[in-house]
Design a protein around this motif. Structure first.
Motif, PDB file in Angstrom:
ATOM      1  N   LYS A  77       0.469  -1.400  -0.063  1.00 34.24           N
ATOM      2  CA  LYS A  77      -0.070  -0.130   0.249  1.00 34.24           C
ATOM      3  C   LYS A  77       0.663   1.411  -0.173  1.00 34.24           C
ATOM      4  CE  LYS A  77      -3.845   1.546   2.568  1.00 34.24           C
ATOM      5  NZ  LYS A  77      -4.767   1.086   3.565  1.00 34.24           N
ATOM      6  N   GLY A  78       0.674   1.358  -1.352  1.00 40.24           N
ATOM      7  CA  GLY A  78       1.683   2.913  -1.219  1.00 40.24           C
ATOM      8  C   GLY A  78       3.670   2.728  -1.463  1.00 40.24           C
ATOM      9  N   GLY A  79       3.713   1.122  -1.330  1.00 42.93           N
ATOM     10  CA  GLY A  79       5.272   1.181  -0.579  1.00 42.93           C
ATOM     11  C   GLY A  79       6.632   1.224  -1.782  1.00 42.93           C
ATOM     12  N   LEU A  80       7.424   1.017  -1.157  1.00 43.16           N
ATOM     13  CA  LEU A  80       8.073   0.234  -2.142  1.00 43.16           C
ATOM     14  C   LEU A  80       7.574  -1.015  -3.380  1.00 43.16           C
ATOM     15  CD1 LEU A  80      11.747   1.853  -1.343  1.00 43.16           C
ATOM     16  CD2 LEU A  80      10.334   2.874  -2.633  1.00 43.16           C
ATOM     17  N   ILE A  81       8.332  -1.552  -4.631  1.00 42.85           N
ATOM     18  CA  ILE A  81       8.120  -2.554  -4.818  1.00 42.85           C
ATOM     19  C   ILE A  81       9.221  -2.840  -4.525  1.00 42.85           C
ATOM     20  CG2 ILE A  81       8.348  -3.879  -6.880  1.00 42.85           C
ATOM     21  CD1 ILE A  81       7.836  -1.265  -8.516  1.00 42.85           C
ATOM     22  N   PRO A  82       8.417  -4.954  -4.452  1.00 41.19           N
ATOM     23  CA  PRO A  82      10.157  -5.537  -3.309  1.00 41.19           C
ATOM     24  C   PRO A  82      10.922  -5.760  -4.379  1.00 41.19           C
ATOM     25  CG  PRO A  82       7.371  -6.880  -2.937  1.00 41.19           C
ATOM     26  CD  PRO A  82       7.407  -5.532  -4.281  1.00 41.19           C
ATOM     27  N   GLY A  83      11.789  -5.609  -3.656  1.00 42.09           N
ATOM     28  CA  GLY A  83      13.293  -6.034  -4.391  1.00 42.09           C
ATOM     29  C   GLY A  83      13.276  -4.548  -4.997  1.00 42.09           C
ATOM     30  N   ALA A  84      12.934  -3.122  -4.576  1.00 42.37           N
ATOM     31  CA  ALA A  84      13.213  -2.523  -5.931  1.00 42.37           C
ATOM     32  C   ALA A  84      14.585  -1.233  -5.575  1.00 42.37           C
ATOM     33  CB  ALA A  84      11.875  -1.142  -6.342  1.00 42.37           C
ATOM     34  N   ILE A  85      15.299  -0.582  -5.696  1.00 38.66           N
ATOM     35  CA  ILE A  85      16.353  -0.126  -5.416  1.00 38.66           C
ATOM     36  C   ILE A  85      15.821   0.761  -5.093  1.00 38.66           C
ATOM     37  CG2 ILE A  85      18.766   0.709  -5.767  1.00 38.66           C
ATOM     38  CD1 ILE A  85      18.824  -2.454  -5.247  1.00 38.66           C
ATOM     39  N   ARG A  86      16.521   1.920  -3.393  1.00 38.62           N
ATOM     40  CA  ARG A  86      15.905   3.298  -3.668  1.00 38.62           C
ATOM     41  C   ARG A  86      16.875   4.665  -3.489  1.00 38.62           C
ATOM     42  NH1 ARG A  86      11.881   4.777   1.357  1.00 38.62           N
ATOM     43  NH2 ARG A  86      12.067   7.435   0.628  1.00 38.62           N
ATOM     44  N   LEU A  87      16.948   5.185  -4.222  1.00 34.17           N
ATOM     45  CA  LEU A  87      18.056   6.062  -4.831  1.00 34.17           C
ATOM     46  C   LEU A  87      18.096   7.482  -3.611  1.00 34.17           C
ATOM     47  CD1 LEU A  87      17.410   7.117  -8.680  1.00 34.17           C
ATOM     48  CD2 LEU A  87      19.213   4.903  -7.682  1.00 34.17           C
ATOM     49  N   ASN A  88      19.503   8.576  -3.541  1.00 36.15           N
ATOM     50  CA  ASN A  88      18.636   9.094  -2.974  1.00 36.15           C
ATOM     51  C   ASN A  88      17.958  10.073  -3.912  1.00 36.15           C
ATOM     52  OD1 ASN A  88      21.169  10.932  -4.090  1.00 36.15           O
ATOM     53  ND2 ASN A  88      22.695  10.114  -2.551  1.00 36.15           N
ATOM     54  N   PRO A  89      17.404  11.327  -3.246  1.00 32.80           N
ATOM     55  CA  PRO A  89      16.831  12.584  -3.781  1.00 32.80           C
ATOM     56  C   PRO A  89      17.984  12.947  -5.070  1.00 32.80           C
ATOM     57  CG  PRO A  89      16.786  12.673  -1.966  1.00 32.80           C
ATOM     58  CD  PRO A  89      17.682  11.527  -1.931  1.00 32.80           C
ATOM     59  N   LEU A  90      19.018  13.170  -4.896  1.00 34.59           N
ATOM     60  CA  LEU A  90      19.672  13.427  -5.820  1.00 34.59           C
ATOM     61  C   LEU A  90      20.545  13.035  -6.674  1.00 34.59           C
ATOM     62  CD1 LEU A  90      21.987  16.549  -6.917  1.00 34.59           C
ATOM     63  CD2 LEU A  90      23.756  15.618  -5.285  1.00 34.59           C
ATOM     64  N   GLU A  91      20.550  10.924  -6.214  1.00 29.79           N
ATOM     65  CA  GLU A  91      20.729  10.398  -7.750  1.00 29.79           C
ATOM     66  C   GLU A  91      19.841   9.937  -8.982  1.00 29.79           C
ATOM     67  OE1 GLU A  91      21.917   6.173  -6.312  1.00 29.79           O
ATOM     68  OE2 GLU A  91      22.423   7.420  -3.845  1.00 29.79           O
ATOM     69  N   GLY A  92      17.943  10.664  -8.073  1.00 29.42           N
ATOM     70  CA  GLY A  92      17.377  10.102  -8.727  1.00 29.42           C
ATOM     71  C   GLY A  92      16.831  11.368  -9.960  1.00 29.42           C
ATOM     72  N   ALA A  93      17.609  12.462  -9.309  1.00 30.96           N
ATOM     73  CA  ALA A  93      17.771  13.874 -10.495  1.00 30.96           C
ATOM     74  C   ALA A  93      18.513  13.680 -11.303  1.00 30.96           C
ATOM     75  CB  ALA A  93      17.462  15.296  -9.516  1.00 30.96           C
ATOM     76  N   ILE A  94      19.648  13.499 -11.019  1.00 35.24           N
ATOM     77  CA  ILE A  94      20.721  13.182 -11.737  1.00 35.24           C
ATOM     78  C   ILE A  94      20.172  12.017 -12.945  1.00 35.24           C
ATOM     79  CG2 ILE A  94      22.823  12.866 -12.075  1.00 35.24           C
ATOM     80  CD1 ILE A  94      23.471  13.629  -9.856  1.00 35.24           C
ATOM     81  N   MET A  95      19.468  11.280 -12.204  1.00 37.25           N
ATOM     82  CA  MET A  95      19.473   9.777 -13.699  1.00 37.25           C
ATOM     83  C   MET A  95      18.008  10.513 -14.546  1.00 37.25           C
ATOM     84  SD  MET A  95      20.051   6.534 -11.681  1.00 37.25           S
ATOM     85  CE  MET A  95      19.940   5.475 -12.559  1.00 37.25           C
ATOM     86  N   CYS A  96      17.137  10.928 -13.516  1.00 35.37           N
ATOM     87  CA  CYS A  96      15.749  11.583 -14.635  1.00 35.37           C
ATOM     88  C   CYS A  96      16.548  13.360 -15.608  1.00 35.37           C
ATOM     89  CB  CYS A  96      14.203  11.823 -14.143  1.00 35.37           C
ATOM     90  SG  CYS A  96      14.423  10.708 -12.877  1.00 35.37           S
TER      91      CYS A  96
END
Length: 109
Positions: A1-20
């Motif tokens: 319920k609103g959580g991460l997909i099991p086994g998903a890798i969580r990026l820190n916000p800076l990493e996510g912004a760079i990758m996007c």
């Protein structure tokens, strides 16, 4: 319920912004105090690499404007990945002349 997909890798916000390739979000994360030279968390797990920093992620992803911004704001170009490669080494491997030029230009200043 609103959580991460099991086994998903969580990026820190800076990493996510760079990758996007979201330069606006990159600037926000830096203003909020993101450490440009802190080892990446999620990116490293995803790619089974160690020692990657924000600049390495930008270089490998071909994020030219983000790489330029990170260098301007003090990302350490000399830091090496777990494989012993600098951002310039990675840019050369990728054949990204624009980033090679950015990294070479800033080393002259």
């Amino acid at each position: 319920k609103g959580g991460l997909i099991p086994g998903a890798i969580r990026l820190n916000p800076l990493e996510g912004a760079i990758m996007c390739n979201d330069i606006g979000r990159v600037k926000v994360e830096i203003r909020k105090g993101a450490d440009l030279n802190e080892p990446a968390v999620g990116y490293c797990k995803m790619n089974k690499k160690s020692g990657y920093r924000a600049l390495h992620i930008a270089v490998v992803g071909g994020k030219i404007n983000i790489a330029k911004l990170l260098v301007k704001l003090g990302a350490d170009k000399r830091v090496k990945t777990g494989d012993g490669k600098t951002a310039l080494d990675l840019a050369k491997e990728k054949g990204n002349q624009a980033i090679i030029d950015i990294l070479n230009e800033t080393s002259k200043n």
